[in-house]
Design an enzyme around this catalytic site. Sequence first.
Site, PDB file in Angstrom:
ATOM      1  N   LEU A  45     -11.288 -23.027  10.544  1.00 13.05           N
ATOM      2  CA  LEU A  45     -12.067 -23.975  10.118  1.00 13.05           C
ATOM      3  C   LEU A  45     -13.781 -23.196  10.546  1.00 13.05           C
ATOM      4  O   LEU A  45     -13.114 -22.832  11.953  1.00 13.05           O
ATOM      5  CB  LEU A  45     -12.704 -25.220  10.193  1.00 13.05           C
ATOM      6  CG  LEU A  45     -11.094 -25.822   9.838  1.00 13.05           C
ATOM      7  CD1 LEU A  45     -10.997 -27.479  10.111  1.00 13.05           C
ATOM      8  CD2 LEU A  45     -11.446 -26.304   8.474  1.00 13.05           C
ATOM      9  N   GLY A  49     -13.815 -21.973  16.365  1.00 13.45           N
ATOM     10  CA  GLY A  49     -13.919 -20.994  17.302  1.00 13.45           C
ATOM     11  C   GLY A  49     -14.115 -19.717  17.428  1.00 13.45           C
ATOM     12  O   GLY A  49     -13.131 -19.180  18.610  1.00 13.45           O
ATOM     13  N   LYS A  50     -13.281 -19.227  15.771  1.00  9.43           N
ATOM     14  CA  LYS A  50     -12.591 -17.820  15.870  1.00  9.43           C
ATOM     15  C   LYS A  50     -13.375 -16.284  16.610  1.00  9.43           C
ATOM     16  O   LYS A  50     -12.440 -15.934  17.431  1.00  9.43           O
ATOM     17  CB  LYS A  50     -12.554 -17.575  14.828  1.00  9.43           C
ATOM     18  CG  LYS A  50     -11.597 -18.690  13.776  1.00  9.43           C
ATOM     19  CD  LYS A  50     -11.983 -17.995  12.691  1.00  9.43           C
ATOM     20  CE  LYS A  50     -13.115 -18.105  11.467  1.00  9.43           C
ATOM     21  NZ  LYS A  50     -13.682 -19.352  11.401  1.00  9.43           N
ATOM     22  N   SER A 118     -10.719 -17.178   6.683  1.00  7.06           N
ATOM     23  CA  SER A 118      -9.136 -16.955   5.374  1.00  7.06           C
ATOM     24  C   SER A 118      -8.844 -18.250   5.489  1.00  7.06           C
ATOM     25  O   SER A 118      -7.207 -18.099   5.999  1.00  7.06           O
ATOM     26  CB  SER A 118      -8.717 -15.996   6.245  1.00  7.06           C
ATOM     27  OG  SER A 118      -8.111 -16.045   7.490  1.00  7.06           O
TER      28      SER A 118
END
Lengths: 214, 214
Positions: A45, A49-50, A118
Amino acid sequence: MNSPYNKKDNESLSDDIVWHNATVTHADRESLKQQKSVVLWFTGLSGSGKSTVANAVESKLLSLGKFSYLLDGDNVRHGLNKDLGFSDQDRIENIRRIGEVAKLFVDSGSIVLTAFISPFISDRQQVRELLQPQQFLEVFIDTPIEVCEQRDPKGLYKKARAGEIKHFTGIDSEYQAPVSPEIHVKTAEFSVEQCAEQIVAQLEQRGYLKLSAV
Amino acid sequence: MNSPYNKKDNESLSDDIVWHNATVTHADRESLKQQKSVVLWFTGLSGSGKSTVANAVESKLLSLGKFSYLLDGDNVRHGLNKDLGFSDQDRIENIRRIGEVAKLFVDSGSIVLTAFISPFISDRQQVRELLQPQQFLEVFIDTPIEVCEQRDPKGLYKKARAGEIKHFTGIDSEYQAPVSPEIHVKTAEFSVEQCAEQIVAQLEQRGYLKLSAV
């Protein structure tokens, strides 16, 4: 490991294919870099924290002398994909192009990290299918939406709740979580540093950080 | 050398820009690779020897322990740009995307070679402007059309002369030669090996193969 480009299935459009012999192979490039190339496809989401974790992983790989590159909104949305908007069709094309660029980086011998929401399983599956089976690792940054919304680093959830942003993933647009991601990371339970360590440990265990067979 | 991404001019679309700090810089990546990243943009007629010479350059760079990657028809036209045809608009978009991908590879610290006819000055200029001034070297593969037509490795000139292929560069579509290319290579006068040596010598002289200031 083989090149992700399966040339025998392709009719070449190169203008002088007969005359040239590709002398530098994917294996040569991996050998020079002393690593196995792979895509770490981060999904999660907004606010999960990606990018933060991906940056921390890159930093650790650098300190190990490993060659990596991070594709994210900063270097893709304003460049290669600046002609794309946020319609369904454009979102699909956005992920397709990122997948193809990731494949080029894999062919170059790099470890490539991608940090994009994604949200759809089908889009992620399409990217997986572009690559050899061991060249794609799905990294699920699994952060509860309540935590993401509390972080809300750019105030996007607030705007989405107020109806100022439409089709916002997790609010009025679906996020399809990975069913069996290769790497599962929980940023609400571990620090950024710990999450990055878990991912690098996975890369080590799976043999990507040296040249022996994966 | 600076990153080709001038972030201060960009409004970030990354979904968690506030929370993350990019920890690995372009300088870090160049340092790890012990080289200065650059695009070697090969341009020339069909059959001029772009891919052949570019492959020979890559081979020499590999033997020097330098990190390079070649973008050409084989890995771009069937992947990233497979949605594009050969209309004027699609040809422009083809070169634009290749330029953006080359920029990503430069940001990753690589020496990236591109081997496309890229017949129009304006398209090549647009790619040049994507990058920092010293990150783009135009390599003119200057082979007389008579020689290219004699080589005709895929029989394309023959088909173009017979009218079976339309808008073929050099026959019924213009090739705009570079006015002042950084590197000028004559494949009709020198061997492939010699041409590749000339290009690598230029990279050495200009300081790209080590880390001190270019």
